[in-house]
Every structure is written in C-alpha cells, then in structure tokens.
Design an enzyme around this catalytic site. Structure first.
Site, mmCIF file in Angstrom:
data_model
loop_
_atom_site.group_PDB
_atom_site.id
_atom_site.type_symbol
_atom_site.label_atom_id
_atom_site.label_comp_id
_atom_site.label_asym_id
_atom_site.label_seq_id
_atom_site.Cartn_x
_atom_site.Cartn_y
_atom_site.Cartn_z
ATOM 1 C CB SER A 167 76.008 -57.628 124.660
ATOM 2 O OG SER A 167 75.541 -57.406 126.011
ATOM 3 C CG ASP A 168 80.214 -56.722 121.713
ATOM 4 O OD1 ASP A 168 79.545 -56.087 120.682
ATOM 5 O OD2 ASP A 168 80.842 -56.014 122.449
ATOM 6 C CB VAL A 169 80.931 -63.290 122.937
ATOM 7 C CG1 VAL A 169 80.891 -64.597 122.956
ATOM 8 C CG2 VAL A 169 82.291 -62.554 123.196
ATOM 9 N N GLY A 172 77.262 -62.580 118.357
ATOM 10 C CA GLY A 172 78.216 -63.279 117.342
ATOM 11 C C GLY A 172 78.002 -64.779 117.127
#
Length: 392
Positions: A167-169, A172
């Site tokens: 989710s973070d990647v 981004g």
C-alpha cells in the site's frame, strides 16, 4: 545528461515510506528534492533496523538523491524558512493526517496563495474526504480494509498480509503519477493544484480481477492460494529439487507444456480444452501436472520451457535475485559512497529512458546535512531564485 525532471524543486515533508518513496521517484529522474525533517529526530524511518554504522538501512534505500534540512515547523522561524522555500518550489509533498498542515498554518490555502504555481501532493490513510478521513492509517490496515488480505494466502487458511508494504509503495507511485500529470497541466494553465491519494485506495487499485468478479457475478471472490483467478495453469509448482513458476494459460503455451510433460492426452480432455475450462478445474489439473513436474529438477523444466518459449522461471530468494546477472545487467543494483557506511548499495532505477535516464547520484542524506546549503542560498542562487528559471 540531466534527468527528465531536472529543474523541478520538490519539498519533501514526508516520513516513513509512502511519501519518501514518491519523492525518491522524482529525485531519481533529476528533481532537486529537499527533505524537510524535524531537528534532532528527523524521519522516523531513520530508526528502522537493520543499521549500518548507525544508519538505518531501510531509510537509506528510499531516501537517496535527496538533500536534508532540519526545520522546526512549529516555530515561527521554521515556518518562515519553509515559506521561503515554498516561494521557489514546484512541488510540496506531505503525508500527515488530514488537517495537520492546516493546524501548522501551512495548509493548501496558505501555500497556494503564496505560490499559485505550487503543486501539493498528499498521502493519507483514507484520503482527505469521506467518513474515514480522520483515521490514521498504516499499510497493514489498508491491506485488511481493501480486500487484499481476504484474497491472499492458502485457500483454506486465514487472511494473510503481503509481507511487503504494498500500500505504501503503491501510494507513492500513484502520487508521483498524479504530480507529474499536474506539472503537465500547469504548462497549460500556469497554476498548481492539490493532488492526493490514500493507502486504502492504492491497495484497492490492485483488485482488478477481483473487482471484475464482484461486478460481473455479485459474488465474493474466493481465496485461491497459488491459483490465478482467470488463467490456468498459472502458478508455482514443486520440482524434484525446488520450485518454479509456470505461466501456460494461453492456449499455445498450454499445448506445448503438455508436450514437454509428455501428457498430450490432456489437450483433448474436456476438463481442460479451453482456458476457462482449466480455470474451472484448476485443482484437478494442478494435481496432474504436479505429478509430472516432481520427476525432474527445476533446471530441466526451465530449459525445456525456454526452448518451447513458455513463460516461467525459478523462484529466487531475495539475496539470489540481487546477485542475478540479468538484474545486474539491467542496473537494478546501484552503488554510491556514503560518509558513514562507505560504499552504499541500493536498488536501481526501474524505468529506463533513452535520452534522459534516471540515476542514483547522491547517497541518502544525514539529518540536516544540507540545512546551511539550502537555507543559506534561499535568497540568492538557491531554490527561491529557481522560480525564475523553472519550466513553464
């Protein structure tokens, strides 16, 4: 040769992974990324293990190619310093909870009035609007709420978190796309805009097959383990000495695979005639293929599949892939020198450009390493005056 984004100045007010990853993508392609950190402590990711000579290795991976300034945004002097940087910035990125920048007196309305060409990018757990906007969010939470955990793992097992911060990647990456789209729009309008995404929406965006299933049938997609929802055979198989992947859902690949495995009768078997048939009977098919694949070592099957142009490959451990000759040849392991750790190895730039290639030019910065350099030039030849020269 300068990178494609040379001339763009980016203020990176983010921490942890999603925002810093977005800023790193821009930095890799030539943007001047100024990482604004809390004095004394900096980005929380600096304290994530493992450590190399006191430097957090994860922080180093996604904060290369940046300069670091230490500014206390809660102090009048810190706010004034940031606003001077805003005067010459093209993009500002933050990943606080919605409302946090407003409470600092540095919300979108203030920044946009100060610099109408500024593009602000924001990542939050659930987005700037909606019933969940005020909630805090982490990758774990968004994986659970997006449906990803419900479809991941063994078919008869519990929900499973992907062991990568997907989710973070993804957030981004999505924000980087949005920011570059806003830069293109600014060429036409002359004005910046707010660009935002969330961990939840970024995780949800991966449900392409599963959303199609729900919208088409109204039913809940089952957890399939290794199986693919729309292609068969298409998964990992055990061999006599390890594991390989086989992607033979396409009809010509399927027929060639049957030849290699010496089971030509399966081609005409009514359970496996078409890809849709094979998907419907995947469990039976996998059991039959697995019996054959266990008879020879991985390299035997990989060589045979290569000769028949059937997609597949070995299942490598992380240390193996980072030493793989193809990965090295593609520049996906890069090196630079760091003042504390010496030679610093990091992941390379995955997007290749023929005229303006991205690159790893700077090691990850030490906390506040460039404070004097950046703030000392803000009224001279630094970011503020860059506003006169940056792209329209």
């Amino acid at each position: 040769m300068p990178g494609a984004l040379h001339g763009l100045t980016v203020l990176d007010l983010t921490s942890h992974l999603s925002g810093p990853y977005c800023a790193m993508l821009l930095a890799d392609h030539g943007a001047d990324v100024i990482k604004v950190e809390r004095p004394g402590t900096g980005d929380d990711a600096r304290r994530m293990p493992p450590f190399v000579n006191g430097e957090g290795a994860p922080f180093m991976i996604w904060n290369r190619n940046k300069r670091s300034v230490a500014i206390d945004l809660k102090s009048p002097e810190g706010k004034a310093a940031l606003l001077k940087l805003v005067d010459g910035a093209d993009i500002l990125i933050e990943n606080n909870r919605p409302g946090a920048m407003d409470r600092l007196g540095l919300g979108w309305d203030v920044l946009h009035a100060r610099n109408p060409r500024l593009i602000q990018g924001s990542i939050s757990g659930f987005g700037q609007t909606g019933p969940y906007a005020e909630r805090g969010g982490f990758d774990l939470v968004s994986q659970g709420m997006s449906g990803l955990m419900s479809i991941n793992g063994a078919a008869d097992g519990p929900p499973h978190r992907l062991p990568i911060a997907i989710s973070d990647v993804a957030a981004g990456m999505h924000l980087a796309i949005g920011l570059l789209a806003a830069v293109e729009a600014r060429h036409r309008t002359g004005r910046g805009q707010m660009v935002e995404t969330s961990l939840l929406e970024s995780a949800l965006s991966f449900l392409v097959y599963e959303a199609a299933h729900v919208f088409a049938t109204g039913q809940r997609p089952a957890r399939l383990g290794q199986a693919h929802r729309g292609s068969s055979p298409y998964q990992a198989f055990q061999t006599a000495d390890g594991w390989i992947t086989v992607g033979a859902g396409q009809q010509n690949f399927w027929e060639r695979l049957c030849d290699i495995l010496e089971v030509p009768e399966l081609v005409a078997d009514p359970r496996f005639v078409t890809n849709a048939d094979r998907v419907a009977n995947n469990d039976v098919l996998v059991a039959l293929l697995q019996q054959r694949l266990l008879l020879q070592p991985s390299q035997h099957w990989l060589d045979a599949m290569d000769a028949a142009a059937i997609p597949g490959g070995p299942i490598l451990h992380c240390d193996e892939v980072l030493a793989d000759p193809h990965i090295i040849a593609r520049g996906m392991v890069a090196e630079t020198e760091h003042p504390h750790t010496g030679t610093f190895r990091t992941l390379g730039v995955p997007v290749k450009m023929s005229e303006t290639p991205g690159s790893v030019r700077r090691p990850p910065p030490r906390l506040g390493e460039h404070t004097a350099e950046v703030l000392g030039t803000v009224d001279g030849a630094g970011p503020a005056s860059a506003a006169k020269n940056r792209r329209a």
